[in-house]
Design an enzyme around this catalytic site. Structure first.
Site, PDB file in Angstrom:
ATOM      1  N   ASP A  45      14.193  24.111  19.380  1.00  0.00           N
ATOM      2  CA  ASP A  45      15.541  24.703  19.388  1.00  0.00           C
ATOM      3  C   ASP A  45      16.585  23.613  19.155  1.00  0.00           C
ATOM      4  O   ASP A  45      17.783  23.894  19.071  1.00  0.00           O
ATOM      5  CB  ASP A  45      15.810  25.520  20.653  1.00  0.00           C
ATOM      6  CG  ASP A  45      15.767  24.700  21.930  1.00  0.00           C
ATOM      7  OD1 ASP A  45      15.395  23.511  21.876  1.00  0.00           O
ATOM      8  OD2 ASP A  45      16.104  25.265  22.991  1.00  0.00           O
ATOM      9  N   SER A  46      16.125  22.362  18.985  1.00  0.00           N
ATOM     10  CA  SER A  46      17.007  21.298  18.496  1.00  0.00           C
ATOM     11  C   SER A  46      17.562  21.664  17.124  1.00  0.00           C
ATOM     12  O   SER A  46      18.463  21.006  16.628  1.00  0.00           O
ATOM     13  CB  SER A  46      16.261  19.963  18.423  1.00  0.00           C
ATOM     14  OG  SER A  46      15.058  20.093  17.697  1.00  0.00           O
ATOM     15  N   ASP A  84       9.865  26.792  20.291  1.00  0.00           N
ATOM     16  CA  ASP A  84      10.675  26.833  21.512  1.00  0.00           C
ATOM     17  C   ASP A  84      11.162  28.236  21.792  1.00  0.00           C
ATOM     18  O   ASP A  84      11.691  28.915  20.889  1.00  0.00           O
ATOM     19  CB  ASP A  84      11.911  25.935  21.345  1.00  0.00           C
ATOM     20  CG  ASP A  84      11.679  24.536  21.860  1.00  0.00           C
ATOM     21  OD1 ASP A  84      10.817  24.348  22.731  1.00  0.00           O
ATOM     22  OD2 ASP A  84      12.379  23.623  21.371  1.00  0.00           O
ATOM     23  N   LYS A 112       7.012  27.060  23.869  1.00  0.00           N
ATOM     24  CA  LYS A 112       7.453  26.009  24.800  1.00  0.00           C
ATOM     25  C   LYS A 112       8.618  26.524  25.636  1.00  0.00           C
ATOM     26  O   LYS A 112       9.545  27.142  25.081  1.00  0.00           O
ATOM     27  CB  LYS A 112       7.843  24.738  24.037  1.00  0.00           C
ATOM     28  CG  LYS A 112       8.334  23.613  24.961  1.00  0.00           C
ATOM     29  CD  LYS A 112       8.277  22.243  24.304  1.00  0.00           C
ATOM     30  CE  LYS A 112       9.394  21.942  23.351  1.00  0.00           C
ATOM     31  NZ  LYS A 112      10.746  21.962  23.958  1.00  0.00           N
ATOM     32  N   GLU A 114      11.349  25.438  28.892  1.00  0.00           N
ATOM     33  CA  GLU A 114      11.936  24.350  29.680  1.00  0.00           C
ATOM     34  C   GLU A 114      12.089  24.781  31.138  1.00  0.00           C
ATOM     35  O   GLU A 114      12.717  25.811  31.414  1.00  0.00           O
ATOM     36  CB  GLU A 114      13.321  23.982  29.133  1.00  0.00           C
ATOM     37  CG  GLU A 114      13.282  23.437  27.722  1.00  0.00           C
ATOM     38  CD  GLU A 114      14.667  23.047  27.214  1.00  0.00           C
ATOM     39  OE1 GLU A 114      15.643  23.074  27.991  1.00  0.00           O
ATOM     40  OE2 GLU A 114      14.767  22.719  26.016  1.00  0.00           O
ATOM     41  N   GLU A 181      10.512  14.686  28.606  1.00  0.00           N
ATOM     42  CA  GLU A 181      11.594  14.082  27.814  1.00  0.00           C
ATOM     43  C   GLU A 181      12.473  13.186  28.681  1.00  0.00           C
ATOM     44  O   GLU A 181      12.920  13.589  29.767  1.00  0.00           O
ATOM     45  CB  GLU A 181      12.437  15.222  27.193  1.00  0.00           C
ATOM     46  CG  GLU A 181      13.612  14.726  26.364  1.00  0.00           C
ATOM     47  CD  GLU A 181      14.253  15.820  25.512  1.00  0.00           C
ATOM     48  OE1 GLU A 181      13.728  16.952  25.466  1.00  0.00           O
ATOM     49  OE2 GLU A 181      15.279  15.524  24.890  1.00  0.00           O
TER      50      GLU A 181
END
Ligand code: KIV
Length: 262
Positions: A45-46, A84, A112, A114, A181
């Site tokens: 999602d970057s 993501d 993924k 978070e 990260e």
């Protein structure tokens, strides 16, 4: 290269070897990444920052993630495609199930998420239904406002212990992979040795099982790339050459160096 599966990554770890991961958002770059035999391709999602020019990943939508996942997957034959789940798309278990299904049907082979212990039930629910999960701990960019900025996490002993405990809980809940990260290199090492699942680091030192970078950072396109990245175009004659060198350096242990860590 043969098709990369969860078992491939686990056996790389068991054999004390390393693997490479990188972000991708489109078909053309995905083809080059696959040709470089990079083991994991992350539709991050970057893309909010890299493709859309947003200050954070928070505006990224599920439809956008599905669109980019479809395009990336068309360029991939062997690499494992992880997508993501965007901000608030997994806030509850039913949301996570519905939205992970969208990404899997778009071509993802793993999703993924978070977050820490609060995701235990979600990870269990997804993996029980056949959806592999990559957990993401340390600096979790979707929580940037709660974290008061993009900062190194797990710096003191209590914070490091909390991350290590949450990693174990998520592994026990069924996670197959962990991204960690921006944490001290010592914590990256602790996590890789404490967990059976492969641990991929970004700004987490050289002792994690794999490394991931944002594609545009390592191609020198990003205005101010983070200190944990490296511009592979500096000594490369082509993008393919840069990707090949990145993977070779991760596998040999030449990247990352102590200067890339915290
Ligand atoms: O969105 C992303 O690109 C990521 C990586 C930085 C790990 O989550």
């Amino acid at each position: 290269m043969s098709t990369i599966s969860i078992d491939t990554l686990k056996s790389i770890k068991v054999n004390g070897k390393k693997f490479a991961a990188i972000t991708a958002y489109d078909y053309s770059f995905a083809k080059l990444i696959d040709k470089a035999e990079i083991e994991v391709t992350l539709v991050g999602d970057s893309l909010g920052n890299i493709i859309q020019g947003q200050p954070t990943t928070i505006p990224v939508t599920l439809d956008e993630m599905a669109y980019h996942t479809t395009n990336v997957k068309r360029g991939i034959e062997s690499s494992l495609v992880v997508s993501d789940m965007p901000f608030m798309s997994y806030a509850t278990v039913p949301q996570a199930l519905d939205n992970a299904a969208v990404l899997m049907q778009a071509g993802a082979q793993m999703v993924k998420l978070e977050g820490g212990e609060w995701l235990t039930e979600t990870v269990f629910a997804l993996t029980e239904r056949g959806i592999p999960v990559c957990a993401h701990l340390g600096l979790t960019p979707q929580s940037v406002h709660k974290l008061s900025g993009f900062k190194v996490q797990g710096k003191d002993a209590n914070a490091a212990e909390k991350i290590a405990a949450e990693a174990k809980i998520l592994e026990q809940a069924g996670a197959d992979l962990l991204v960690v990260e921006c944490v001290p290199s010592s914590l990256g090492k602790t996590l890789a040795s404490a967990l059976d699942i492969p641990v991929i680091g970004i700004g987490a030192g050289s002792d994690t099982d794999g490394q991931v970078l944002v594609l545009q950072d390592m191609l020198g396109i990003t205005d101010s790339a983070p200190k944990f990245s490296k511009n592979y175009m500096v000594n490369s004659s082509s993008i393919q050459d840069a990707l090949d060198t990145y993977r070779a350096e991760v596998l040999s242990g030449a990247f990352p160096q102590p200067k890339h860590g915290f």
